[in-house]
Write an enzyme that holds these catalytic residues in place. Sequence first.
Site, short mmCIF file in Angstrom:
data_model
loop_
_atom_site.label_atom_id
_atom_site.label_comp_id
_atom_site.label_asym_id
_atom_site.label_seq_id
_atom_site.Cartn_x
_atom_site.Cartn_y
_atom_site.Cartn_z
N HIS A 123 0.85 -1.20 0.00
CA HIS A 123 0.00 0.00 0.00
C HIS A 123 0.88 1.24 0.00
CE1 HIS A 123 0.94 -0.49 4.23
NE2 HIS A 123 0.30 0.60 4.57
N HIS A 179 1.30 3.90 1.99
CA HIS A 179 1.78 4.66 3.14
C HIS A 179 3.32 4.71 3.13
CE1 HIS A 179 -2.24 3.93 5.47
NE2 HIS A 179 -2.37 4.72 4.42
N ASP A 215 5.89 4.59 5.12
CA ASP A 215 6.86 3.67 5.73
C ASP A 215 7.05 2.40 4.89
OD1 ASP A 215 4.17 3.20 6.63
OD2 ASP A 215 4.92 1.81 8.12
N HIS A 216 6.18 2.19 3.91
CA HIS A 216 6.31 1.05 2.99
C HIS A 216 6.76 1.48 1.59
CE1 HIS A 216 4.18 -1.68 5.79
NE2 HIS A 216 3.77 -0.49 6.23
ZN LIG Z 1 3.27 0.40 7.99
#
Ligand SMILES: [Zn+2]
Length: 311
Positions: free
Chosen positions: A86, A88, A90-91
């Site tokens: 996804h 977001h 942090d990914h």
């Molecule tokens: Zn995350």
Amino acid sequence: MSSQISSPDLSFPNPERAGEIEQLTPLVRRVLAANPSFMTGPGTNTYVVGTDPVLILDPGPDREDHLEAVTRAVDGREVKAIMLTHDHGDHSLGCDMFRAHFEVPIYSKRDTAGKRPADRPFPNGAVMVVGGARLRGVHTPGHAAEHLCFLLEEEHALFTGDHVMAGSTVVIAPPNGNMADYLGSLRRLIKMDLSHLYPGHGGVLPDPSCEMEGIIAHREARESSVLSALQAGDTKIADIVARVYADVQEFLHPVARYTVLAHLQKLEEEGRVRSVPDPDTAAEPPRVVQVGNTELPLREPPEMKASFSFI
Ligand SMILES: [Zn+2]
């Protein structure tokens, strides 16, 4: 097809050992990024899947040291694709760096083809084949509308991104997050009778059904607490959070507001709750949320200021 089923390494990723390569099963390596926080737990897990060629699952944050560590985990083998659970940060913030370094497209649920010609949409049910491994996309809206989990068919195991995390509660932040979708996705995953889960944060989860039933029970308990708060006369989300999340540290309450809004929107869709928009704030631009010293890329929608009550 050869059988590669084996018990995965269940050790919890240690933030002090970020960048080390952990071989969890013959098909799965984990590299922990050095981005621990109250939202990411020990940090974001990047997985390298397959024998040769391999694929990379979730680039994580845009950190040179993380790209170097994942490159060591790849160990000279061909990288066929980068998969993204996804959008977001942090990914996904490492996507540009990883795409440029490995020179392969990023596959995700969201069709980014217009923005980045090299990238590809990966629909629900699509399969990516690499050395010794088949990875199937499983659309799991809820934490994010575009969220994909990936089934590793050889192990009957699931890479869960942020849909299920080890050791922390998943935030459901409208409008991209949706509580009814989240619970529906969990119920569909339980029916898959999975062997273990590889979360985006934390260690391998060996009992998927128990884990996911526990999450559903937790959400149902919070929902009935939200209803009790309305019954007690609370109408504003800040008041409901103060009452329902009295057991959670106060600095996390700005984040809990989103999950409470998600619960209220689900109850409203079910015809059990109504909301009255706050006319003064309806036109206010969305704000980025400040939690302690951290600025979160969550934007407060105008619905956060509405008044809620039973129908
Ligand atoms: Zn995350």
